[in-house]
Structures are given as structure tokens and as C-alpha cells.
Design an enzyme around this catalytic site. Structure first.
Site, short mmCIF file in Angstrom:
data_model
loop_
_atom_site.label_atom_id
_atom_site.label_comp_id
_atom_site.label_asym_id
_atom_site.label_seq_id
_atom_site.Cartn_x
_atom_site.Cartn_y
_atom_site.Cartn_z
N SER A 321 0.80 -1.23 0.00
CA SER A 321 0.00 0.00 0.00
C SER A 321 0.83 1.27 0.00
O SER A 321 0.30 2.36 -0.21
CB SER A 321 -0.94 0.01 1.20
N HIS A 364 -14.84 -0.21 4.17
CA HIS A 364 -14.66 1.04 4.91
C HIS A 364 -15.89 1.91 4.88
O HIS A 364 -15.92 2.97 5.50
CB HIS A 364 -13.49 1.83 4.30
N CYS A 377 -7.68 2.34 2.23
CA CYS A 377 -8.81 1.65 1.61
C CYS A 377 -8.46 1.23 0.18
O CYS A 377 -8.26 2.06 -0.70
CB CYS A 377 -10.04 2.58 1.59
#
Lengths: 610, 380
Positions: A321, A364, A377
Site C-alpha cells: 500500500s 470502509h 482503503c
């Protein structure tokens, strides 16, 4: 008596005749001597000088390596070694047996010594054994009578006081191999000469090495030195000051001690000076000084945690991420990111007939950019990446420094990989699939980066978009070696400000994945991005039953934990990247490490040292 | 045979007065140069060479002075027996050499190492001189009369070759040839011998020892094998050549002091001189030798007896051959032949032989007025 006087006259005549011949022959000799001594005198004078004068090279002392505050990291230590003077050796086997009584010699030692003696020109001593202990020196000195032809010499060897914590950074020195010999670098042929084999030792070998001196020796026909005629002292190698702070480096090393395998890079966001560069586990570079033993080599080489690999520079990982910062900037640059715009995350994103899962089971809910980044997310970034497209993402990744060497002054730097359409076609011979853009957006799939690249990207975001390059060496001798001016990456300051705000939320907002790693002292707080990179495929069946928890997997199958960040948030000075191999979650494993390191940097005021 | 009348006896005082003191001084000068060079070659040390050489030289000088006083007619009388004893000893060392393995050339007498091939050089000169002294010119022309002296030469030459000692054999042949020549043997007979030698030379090549062949091939191509057989002669030339005009100075010859020069104290001592004293020193020594030869010639030409003439000429020629062969060898002019530089090279036997020869020469000079008939009876 007339016949006798006739006989006497004949004698006189012929004796004078022969006398004339003798004079002729003497003249011949005189001419010959004149020819040799006067006509060809210069030639023979030169030959006589070549006979008696031998040039022996003197090893230059290798430059030291110091940390930013002047602490010695690589030094030269006196050591004692036993050598043979080939000319004085009478019975080699007997002599080696005698030496063996005090200094153990292996069969391969003996073979090498025999070979060196045969190849020797009688001028240079042949090494028998290096690095003698005091006891061995004492024992050999006591028994010199049995050891005629052997001698104890004092020399210098490289020593690394901070052994493990500096091993990858500094590298080590080793013997010159046959292929490295070079006519233009005569010092390489000096027996026992060492050159840099990795790390700074290798990168700056030319500066550290210095220039060999020489001594003109008068030798006799047997090669024995009679006296010294002239001496040119060697030029010592230059000391090198690295930008590393040894205190910080050791703190990082200690902080990583409980991890199996990890890499950390800490650098200055403005100057690129690398303050710490750690690859854990390390190894003891002093092992290499005398040639590493088979057992140690096997142990280091067969370890799953790759102690010999400098993972910070030579290790490549899926960035996970942390790559979302690239997607964000690519989308902003294309005008496709509306900060207030919201995306609903049900826990997955559907593209065609395929469902791409968010890491958060259940989703989320509705998130904007800041929330999406803070909560990492996946669905938000699937959507953003799908709209931005792989081409823009690939371009932005390249602008930030992914997929290319940072240009750090260390050997063996890895390039990493940023995939794209052309790359896919060339390497996989298949067209790029839209789904692959989504996988790339969350730093999975083909994309690969080194911890050094990750830290560099963090620094570039933190410094307002300047193309800072990581640099290890700060000074060579007294000369500054750091570059200080960097070109701009051409990014909009407001885009970077927005990204930094989002990265701050990751750590400092309760919804942030790394909120648990926020600093106690608000003034020292950091911003950053977590990453958790899968190293195995999760099958549909497994997902249906519930994804196996990392702790239940074998170590080698656990996720890599990553974090990139910078501090302090208000006025960034230090950038960091942390990769913990198979460490599990970036938020829980890597972020706290990053926090501790950045707090330490600020407490120590690392940038202000030296 | 020889009967000496009282009138012909010279008193000791007369003899000392008649002694050629110039020659004696010259010999002492040469011996002194030798000791000095050995001192330098030994690294400015009296040992290992200079002191023993000096001792032997002084002893030899004494022997030379004694021999100089011996009446020339005594030599005439003992010429054949002396020759016979030496020939016998040559046979003895030959047999001992076979028993003891290797090329043994000497007999150890305890206080003195006797090398019969050395003394044979003098014995042969005496024997040949005595033979030709007893021949009339007409008789010399008869080939049959040349058979005994030829055998006299070939017997020791053959034995010396068996040792094997090519250098001494060559010296014996050349010195004998010179005596044959001045005795009146015809030119064409020498030509025949030369032709015959040329004819059998290829055959002889096969009988040479390997080291002898190597010396000859090395001479032809000295640089072909610079670390092997060519090494000596190459280093010798380097040493000599690097001496230049005035040399490197006493004790400062790098080639000799640093052991590059082989056999520097024996066969190659001339090179030590050449390196340390240059062309000036080398030619100076040659000049001294030339002076010595001139003295020899003067003695030969002024001797009233044919025997004295022949012996003086023979000895002088032998001396010349020593000098020439040695210097020619160390300058790379001829192949390597193991011949010492007379009165200078280190070594006891050669020194003794040479000083005995000098003694004889001086004796002939002292007794130059003594006339001896062909039959050996002295006349006035």
C-alpha cells in the site's frame, strides 16, 4: 760452431716472428677490452644497474572510514604474520613442519606456500600464516633457531570495530584475484594487498587505496637485499567520512534485533545524506579479512534471512500500500482526484466479472481521499487507479524514482520494477489487463522496489518535490562530497501538500492504519504510509473459509511489513523506509519501528552532527 | 754426462749481482696486484682469499729465488727424469680418478696439493728443449727425428685430455708447437698438422664431454641461455663493460661485490680489475704482462746456450698463452677454458708452477753466459 750459430739465428728469427704474433694477439685483446669498456660501456653499465637494483613496492596505508561525527568505522590494525624468505629456505617441508608445531597449517596452506615459493623471484617474502596471536608470535620468536628461513613481519589489516551493524554499508576488503590484476595498478601485485570487495570499501576503493611507494634495493646475485638505495614513501589513501551516524545506525540495528529479517534506510529529505542504512541480520566483516572459512561461508550463504545480502539496496519487495502515494500523485497530476469526492467501499471492488477485495473485510463504507489514504482503503484506490490508468501511474512512479536506480554511491544497487503495457508485452507476451492496474495500485503484482527507493520517494514527497538522491559519503579527505542542489520533479506543491496531509492522517488520525504508532511528543510526530505485501496467493476457497491469520502461517509465507514516512510533519527533515520481511502487518510491525527511528533522529539531532 | 769445470762456477754474490732484479720486481708487482684484487673480491677482506694468496706468493717467491740460483746445467741434466716423474704422476692421478670417481687431477701430499698437469707444463718445456738442444739443424729436418718429441708431447696431452682438461691440453700443445717452430721444424710440417687437425675435428667433437660442447656452443650464442651456460660469460662482459674508462673504484665493483660475477677470485679475476679500474686498469695490467714477456724474450735472445734459449722461449710462450687464453675467455673472445690469470688468480698449484717457471727464467738469465755443447758438455 757455424751450424750452431745458424741454429741460433734461426731461433732468433722465428722467436721474433712468434713474438710479433703475440704482440698482434695482445693488441687484439686490448681492442676487445676497449670495445667492451668504452664503445659499449653505456650498454653494460645499464645492464649492471639492472642486475643490482630491484624495485620493491610499498603498500600504501588504506584510508580510514569515519562516521559523520568522526568515529572510526574501518581502521587499520597492526598484525603479525610469519613469512618465508625463499632464498634462505633449505628444506621447505622440514621448516613447515617446525612452523606447524606453533601455527597450525592445513594441506592447502602447504600447497599454496610451495607454489608461491616456486613462483617467487626471491625478492618478496612468501606468506605462511597471517594474523598470528601473541602466543604464536612469542612461540615462533623463541624457536627462531629451528626456523631459519622464516621471519615474523608486522603488517596492517583492516578492522571493523562496529562489525555487524556496519557490515553491509562499509563492505569488506579481500585479496586481489587473478582477474583483478592490472598492469596499470602495480600495487595490486604486492603480496597480501587487499582491495574493497563490497559496500563503501568497494565503491570508494580508488580513494581509499592511495598510491604505492617503492624502495630501490641493491640486491646480490642470489636476490638477497644488500642495502636500500632510495625510498619513495607511499601516498596513504584518503580518509572517507560517511554521512552515517553510528549512534543512529546502532539504535536501528538494536531496534531490529528481535526481527528475523529487515531493512531500514534513514536519509535527509533535503541533502539526501544517508543517516542509517541497515540490513538485518548482518555479518561480521572481520571474518573476510583473512579469507572466510568454509563453515562460516556456508552458514552465511545458506541462511534464509540472507545475511550477506544488503537488503536495503539489493533487496526488492512488492511495495504494498505504500505505492498508493504514487497512484494519488498520478491522479492529482491528471486532475482526476477530487479530494472531497467519496467512494463507497463494501469490502470489494468489481471490475467486469471479477471482484477485487479490500484488505478490510466488510469494507470502509464511504471514504474521501484523506480517509481512503488514512485507512488504506483498497477500494478507493482501485477506483482511483481504474480512472487514472496504468500509463499515468507508471509515468508518475518513474518520476518519483521507482523502477530506476537512485544513484546512491553503493555498488550492486537494484533497479526494481514498474510494470506497464510495453513491459508486459515484451516480457510476458500478453496484453495488459485492466485488473492488473488495480493490483499494481495497491503495490502488488509485478511492481517491485528497494527499501532505498522507498525512502527516496518519501524524501522527495517530504521535501516538496525535489529529486534528492541518497548519498552515503559526505567527505573524501577534507573535500565535501555531498551534492546539495537537486532539480525539481515538476510536481504541484499543493498536490504534495495534500498527499502529506493524507500521510499525516495515516499516523495521527484515529482512523489511520498507523495511529498506534504516533509519537507521544506532538512536535516529533511523523507522517507516512503503511504497506502490507502479500507473498502468497490467497485462493477463493481460503477466502471463503476466512483468510488464515499471518501468525498461523510458516514464516516464509507471511506478509512483508512496510512503512515509508518522514518527520517532523510540520517541517520534514528525516525520511525513513522500513521493510520487515514476513513481518506481518505494516501498521503493527513496520510503523512502530519507523516511529522509534524518526524520534531518535530528532532527539539526537542527527542532521546537526558533524 | 755434464761435467762442470771449477772456472764456470759462479759464486752466490755473482749470481745475485747477475740476477734480473727488474723482472723480480715485476713479478712482485703482479703478485701484489693479485693480492689486492683478491682483497677486493673478498669484500675488502683478507679472508678468504687475499691472505692465503699472499702467504703462498711469499713462499713461492722464496722458492723462485732459490731456483734462480740453480745452475742451468742442472736443469739440462734432470730434464728427462723430471719429465718421466711427471708423466708417471699423471698416470697415477688418472688411475686414482677412476677409482675415486670424477675428474680428479691432484695428489694430496698433506701440506701441498700436487697437480701433475701443472708441473708438466714446465717438465715438457725442459724435455723438449733438451731434445732439440741435442739436435743439429740437419737432423731436425729428418721426419724420423720428430717422432720422439711428438711422443713426448702426445703422451701428457692424452693423459690430460682423459682427465678431462681441455684447457691444459691446449696450452701444452700450443707451447710445444712454438718450441718445435723455433727449433727449426719446417713450415710445411705445421701446415700438414693443421690440415690433419681440421680433418679430425668433427670426429673429436663427438668425443667431447657435454659441458665442453656446451662451452663451445655458448661461445657462439652467449645470449641464447643467459641463466645457464651463457650466464658466466654474459655477467663477465657486463662487469667488464660497466667498468668504463676509469672503473667504479677499488672495492666498488657491483658485479663482483654482489656475486653476479662467477669465479671472480679464480678464472674471472681480470674482470674484477676491469670493473673496478676500468680500461686504464685493464690495459695497465696487460702492459705489465707485456713487459714480463719482453723480459722473457730478452733472456731467451741473450742466452748463450741453445737449451737456455729454448727453455726461456718455451716458458715465456707458456706464460703468454696463460694470459691470452684467460683474458680472451673473460672478454668473450674465445670459448670458456679454465685457465687462470698468471700470478693473480687465486690458487696454490698454478701460483707455484708459475713461480717455478719464473725461477727457471731468472736462472737462465743469471747463467746466460754459460755455453753448453749439443752433447751437453759445457764450453766457454
Amino acid at each position: 760452431m757455424s751450424r750452431d750459430s745458424e741454429r741460433s739465428r734461426l731461433f732468433t728469427r722465428r722467436a721474433v716472428l712468434i713474438g710479433g704474433a703475440k704482440i698482434g694477439l695482445f693488441s687484439l685483446l686490448a681492442g676487445r677490452i676497449y670495445y667492451l669498456q668504452v664503445a659499449q660501456g653505456d650498454k653494460y653499465r645499464t645492464l649492471a644497474e639492472e642486475n643490482r637494483i630491484n624495485l620493491r613496492l610499498i603498500s600504501p596505508p588504506r584510508g580510514q572510514i569515519l562516521d559523520r561525527s568522526g568515529t572510526p568505522l574501518a581502521i587499520n590494525q597492526q598484525n603479525y604474520r610469519v613469512v618465508l624468505l625463499p632464498e634462505q629456505v633449505e628444506k621447505l617441508d622440514l621448516l613447515l613442519d617446525n612452523i606447524n608445531a606453533y601455527v597450525p597449517l592445513t594441506d592447502s596452506d602447504r600447497r599454496r606456500i610451495g607454489r608461491d615459493i616456486r613462483n617467487s623471484n626471491n625478492l618478496n617474502a612468501v606468506l605462511v600464516h597471517d594474523n598470528l596471536t601473541w602466543d604464536q608470535v612469542a612461540a615462533l620468536s623463541l624457536h627462531t633457531l629451528d626456523l631459519s628461513g622464516a621471519d615474523i613481519e608486522a603488517g596492517e589489516v583492516r578492522s571493523y570495530p562496529y562489525a555487524e551493524s556496519m557490515a553491509h554499508l562499509l563492505g569488506y576488503v579481500g585479496a586481489v584475484s587473478q582477474t583483478e590484476l592490472d598492469e596499470d595498478q602495480p600495487e595490486l601485485a604486492i603480496p597480501g594487498f587487499r582491495i574493497g570487495k563490497s559496500g563503501v570499501e568497494r565503491q570508494y576503493d580508488a580513494q581509499l587505496r592511495g598510491e604505492a611507494g617503492n624502495v630501490q634495493l641493491e640486491v646480490n646475485a642470489h636476490g638477497r637485499v644488500v642495502r636500500e638505495l632510495a625510498r619513495n614513501e607511499p601516498t596513504p589513501g584518503r580518509d572517507i567520512t560517511v554521512s552515517i551516524d553510528v549512534g543512529l545506525q546502532q539504535m536501528v540495528q538494536n531496534r531490529l534485533a528481535e526481527e528475523e529479517s529487515a531493512a531500514v534506510v534513514v536519509m535527509d529529505v533535503h541533502t539526501g545524506a544517508v543517516y542509517a542504512l541497515v540490513s538485518h541480520p548482518g555479518f561480521d566483516p572481520n571474518l573476510f579479512t583473512y579469507g572466510i572459512g568454509r563453515q562460516d561461508w556456508d552458514r552465511l550463504n545458506n541462511d534464509d534471512r540472507t545475511p550477506l545480502l544488503n537488503k536495503a539496496v539489493d533487496g526488492v519487495y512488492a511495495p504494498g500500500s505504500t505505492f498508493k502515494v504514487v497512484v494519488s500523485l498520478a491522479a492529482m497530476d491528471a486532475g482526476l482526484l477530487e479530494p472531497k469526492g467519496r467512494v463507497f467501499c463494501p469490502g470489494y471492488y468489481e471490475l467486469g466479472d471479477h471482484r477485487f477485495h479490500c484488505w478490510k473485510h466488510g469494507g470502509h463504507g464511504s471514504v474521501n481521499f484523506i480517509e481512503g489514504m488514512a485507512g488504506s482503503c483498497d477500494t478507493y484506490f482501485y477506483d482511483l487507479a481504474h480512472r487514472t490508468g496504468i500509463d499515468r501511474i507508471q509515468t508518475m512512479a518513474g518520476r518519483l524514482g521507482f523502477g530506476q536506480k537512485t544513484g546512491i554511491d553503493m555498488p550492486h544497487e537494484k533497479t526494481g520494477l514498474v510494470p506497464g503495457r510495453a513491459w508486459k508485452m515484451a516480457n510476458r507476451n500478453v496484453a495488459w489487463q485492466p485488473g492488473e492496474t488495480l493490483v499494481t495500485a495497491i503495490g502488488q503484482g509485478y511492481v517491485l522496489a528497494t527499501p532505498l527507493q522507498l525512502a527516496t520517494v518519501a524524501a522527495r514527497i517530504a521535501n516538496g518535490g525535489k529529486a534528492v538522491r541518497p548519498q552515503v559519503v559526505a567527505r573524501i579527505g577534507a573535500d565535501e562530497a555531498l551534492s546539495t542542489s537537486w532539480p525539481s520533479l515538476g510536481l504541484e506543491p499543493k498536490h504534495l501538500a495534500l498527499l502529506r496531509e493524507a500521510m499525516s492522517a495515516v499516523v495521527n488520525e484515529q482512523i489511520g492504519t498507523a495511529y498506534g504508532a504516533h509519537a507521544q511528543d506532538a512536535a516529533m510526530t511523523m507522517a507516512g504510509k503503511t504497506g502490507t505485501a502479500q507473498v502468497r496467493r490467497i485462493s477463493t476457497a481460503e477466502r471463503a473459509e476466512g483468510v488464515t491469520a499471518n501468525d498461523d502461517l510458516p514464516w516464509k509465507e507471511r506478509d512483508h511489513a512496510l512503512f515509508i514516512g518522514f518527520a517532523p510533519v510540520s517541517n520534514p527533515r528525516y525520511a525513513v523506509s522500513v521493510v520487515v520481511e514476513h513481518g506481518g502487518s505494516g501498521a503493527h510491525k513496520a510503523a512502530p519501528i519507523a516511529r522509534d527511528i524518526l524520534v531518535e533522529c530528532q532527539k539526537r539531532n542527527v542532521a546537526g552532527i558533524g | 754426462m755434464t761435467r762442470l769445470s771449477a772456472a764456470e762456477h759462479l759464486g752466490l754474490g755473482d749470481k745475485l749481482r747477475l740476477l734480473n732484479w727488474g723482472l723480480v720486481l715485476l713479478i712482485i708487482a703482479l703478485g701484489g696486484i693479485g693480492v689486492a684484487l683478491l682483497y677486493s673480491a673478498g669484500g675488502q677482506n683478507w679472508r678468504p682469499w687475499a691472505l692465503p694468496q699472499l702467504t703462498r706468493f711469499v713462499a713461492g717467491l722464496g722458492l723462485m729465488m732459490v731456483l734462480a740460483l740453480v745452475d742451468i746445467r742442472v736443469w739440462l741434466r734432470i730434464a728427462y727424469p723430471f719429465y718421466g716423474v711427471m708423466l708417471f704422476l699423471l698416470v697415477v692421478v688418472e688411475i686414482m680418478g677412476h677409482v675415486g670417481m670424477g675428474a680428479q687431477r691432484w695428489i694430496n701430499l698433506g701440506f701441498f696439493v700436487l697437480q701433475p698437469s701443472e708441473l708438466m707444463k714446465i717438465a715438457l718445456v725442459l724435455a723438449l728443449s733438451k731434445y732439440f738442444h741435442g739436435l743439429e739443424l740437419d737432423e731436425i729436418g729428418r721426419p724420423a727425428m720428430l717422432v720422439p718429441p711428438l711422443l713426448m708431447v702426445l703422451a701428457p696431452v692424452g693423459l690430460v685430455l682423459l682427465q678431462p682438461n681441455l684447457g691444459t691440453a691446449t696450452l701444452l700443445i700450443l707451447a710445444s708447437g712454438a718450441i718445435f717452430f723455433v727449433s727449426g721444424v719446417r713450415w710445411w710440417k705445421f701446415v700438414i698438422v693443421l690440415v690433419m687437425v681440421a680433418a679430425i675435428a668433427p670426429l673429436a667433437w663427438h668425443h667431447l664431454h657435454d659441458y665442453q660442447k656446451a662451452r663451445l656452443t655458448t661461445f657462439m650464442h652467449p645470449s641464447a641461455d643467459p641463466l645457464g651456460n651463457g650466464y658466466n660469460i654474459l655477467q663477465s662482459k657486463i662487469a667488464l663493460g660497466s667498468g668504463g674508462m676509469f672503473g667504479k673504484g677499488f672495492g666498488l665493483g657491483t658485479q663482483s661485490q654482489l656475486q653476479f660475477l662467477p669465479e671472480k677470485h679464480t678464472d674471472f679475476i681480470f674482470v674484477v680489475l676491469g670493473e673496478e679500474f676500468g680500461l686504464v686498469g685493464a690495459l695497465g695490467l696487460l702492459a705489465l704482462y707485456f713487459l714480463l714477456l719482453a723480459y722473457g724474450y730478452m733472456i731467451a735472445l741473450t742466452s748463450r746456450s741453445h737449451f737456455g734459449q729454448l727453455v726461456a722461449f718455451g716458458l715465456t710462450t707458456s706464460f703468454f698463452l696463460y694470459v691470452f687464453v684467460n683474458v680472451a675467455m673473460v672478454t668473450g673472445t674465445i670459448p670458456v677454458v679454465g685457465i687462470p690469470l698468471p700470478l693473480i688468480s687465486y690458487g696454490g698449484t698454478a701460483m707455484m708452477t708459475l713461480l717455478i717457471g719464473c725461477g727457471l727464467l731468472l736462472g737462465i738469465s743469471v747463467h746466460r753466459e754459460v755455453r753448453i755443447s749439443r752433447t751437453g758438455i759445457s764450453e766457454l
